[in-house]
Design a protein around this motif. Structure first.
Motif, mmCIF file in Angstrom:
data_model
loop_
_atom_site.group_PDB
_atom_site.id
_atom_site.type_symbol
_atom_site.label_atom_id
_atom_site.label_comp_id
_atom_site.label_asym_id
_atom_site.label_seq_id
_atom_site.Cartn_x
_atom_site.Cartn_y
_atom_site.Cartn_z
ATOM 1 N N CYS A 9 16.611 -61.019 -59.673
ATOM 2 C CA CYS A 9 15.546 -61.276 -60.645
ATOM 3 C C CYS A 9 15.103 -62.740 -60.635
ATOM 4 O O CYS A 9 15.932 -63.649 -60.558
ATOM 5 N N CYS B 146 12.780 -63.783 -63.137
ATOM 6 C CA CYS B 146 12.068 -63.958 -64.398
ATOM 7 C C CYS B 146 12.365 -65.365 -64.935
ATOM 8 O O CYS B 146 13.262 -66.051 -64.439
ATOM 9 N N CYS C 161 16.134 -65.921 -65.740
ATOM 10 C CA CYS C 161 17.018 -66.006 -64.562
ATOM 11 C C CYS C 161 16.747 -67.285 -63.772
ATOM 12 O O CYS C 161 17.686 -67.948 -63.313
ATOM 13 N N ASN D 237 18.347 -60.719 -69.720
ATOM 14 C CA ASN D 237 17.752 -61.925 -69.127
ATOM 15 C C ASN D 237 16.291 -62.125 -69.532
ATOM 16 O O ASN D 237 15.763 -63.217 -69.393
HETATM 17 ZN ZN LIG Z 1 15.665 -62.037 -64.963
#
Ligand SMILES: [Zn+2]
Length: 304
Positions: free
Chosen positions: A19, A21, A24, A273
């Motif tokens: 990930c 994002c 993260c 997350n």
């Molecule tokens: Zn993430």
């Protein structure tokens, strides 16, 4: 009783391996954003066996093997000296559900002589039949199951009592064909008869039931589901086509004010997350602080 919050992230951890994002990415840059999978040590027991379980054991001085191991009346003779001295022979795990992020750590404990797993009968059945855990692990370690029933409690070797409060009939995806039952997911109520201290641990619940509220109101400390900040978060961030509630997690926006009215200390754990709280400077931290509700951190110790 001594509690240590071993980890505070939802499935995948922060950062999650696949990930990118903001949460993260932030965690890859700033170590203080990092969170390991949600888990709790209650004296010599671990609640939920996450993929981080071996690191969690290392992080907690009273769970580590060594010359002063956890006082534990383990079965069988323990050599006083030699290469096996101080080795942890029995590991005891309590499960809130059968989800993969709460059970994948069990195979990491195969070096034990014995694994004691305390879970509801539907969770045991899912693990033995769905994941074939007994078949795969029993050539390495003996598995001993203790049933968490909806009524009554289980006395732990440390003296603490644990009781299951059913919170959800949500089955893991791999057990989608299994029969529905109200205790696929439970909250755990820990009571120390020596001190009278009570803790309610509920890393997942999709409904604020009267029974759950009653258990929360009786607890000195509640450590609960903070997976998502708001109901649309999973859809908005593209991780699911379902809302937080539909995924079995009441969002913080729906629970924070209710928690603030409880008499005991309240902490959120199991942060996904995508949750803005992953950023320690996010304004949402201030909103919770104003309500007197805390966000749990990896490594926090609580004595009750
Ligand atoms: Zn993430």
């Amino acid at each position: 009783m001594r509690l240590r919050i071993l980890g505070t992230a939802a499935g995948g951890g922060v950062p999650q391996w696949n990930c990118a994002c903001p949460g993260c990415t932030g965690a890859r840059t700033h170590p203080r954003w990092r969170r390991s999978h949600a888990s709790l040590a209650v004296e010599n027991h671990i609640v939920n066996a996450t993929p981080d379980i071996a690191e969690h054991i290392e992080s907690c001085e009273w769970l580590r093997p060594g010359p002063s191991p956890v006082p534990d009346p383990s079965p069988g003779p323990v050599p006083a000296a030699g290469p096996d001295a101080g080795r942890t022979r029995v590991m005891r795990v309590i499960l809130t559900d059968a989800e993969l992020d709460h059970t994948l750590g069990l195979p990491r404990l195969r070096e034990a002589d014995e694994l004691e797993i305390i879970a509801t009968p539907v969770v045991r059945e899912a693990l033995t039949r769905g994941l074939r855990l007994e078949e795969v692990l029993s050539p390495y370690a003996e598995l001993r199951w203790r049933d968490l029933t909806r009524d009554g409690h289980v006395s732990l070797t440390c003296g603490v009592r644990v009781q299951a409060v059913p919170v959800s009939d949500k089955r893991p995806r791999y057990a989608a064909g299994d029969a529905p039952a109200p205790d696929w997911v439970v909250a755990l109520r820990f009571t120390d008869p020596a001190t009278g201290g009570t803790c309610l641990y509920a890393p997942a619940f999709g409904v604020w039931s009267a029974r759950l509220e009653e258990a929360m109101a009786e607890a000195d400390c509640v450590i609960v589901d903070g997976t998502f900040w708001d109901d649309e978060e999973p859809r908005r961030t593209g991780i699911s086509s379902r809302t937080a509630t539909e995924m079995g997690h009441l969002p913080i926006e729906a629970t924070a004010e209710r928690l603030a009215r409880l008499p005991g200390r309240c902490l959120y754990t199991h942060l996904n997350n995508t949750n803005p709280l992953v950023d320690p400077d996010a304004p949402q931290h201030k909103r919770l602080a104003e309500l007197g509700v805390e966000v749990a951190a990896d490594g926090m110790v609580i004595e009750l």
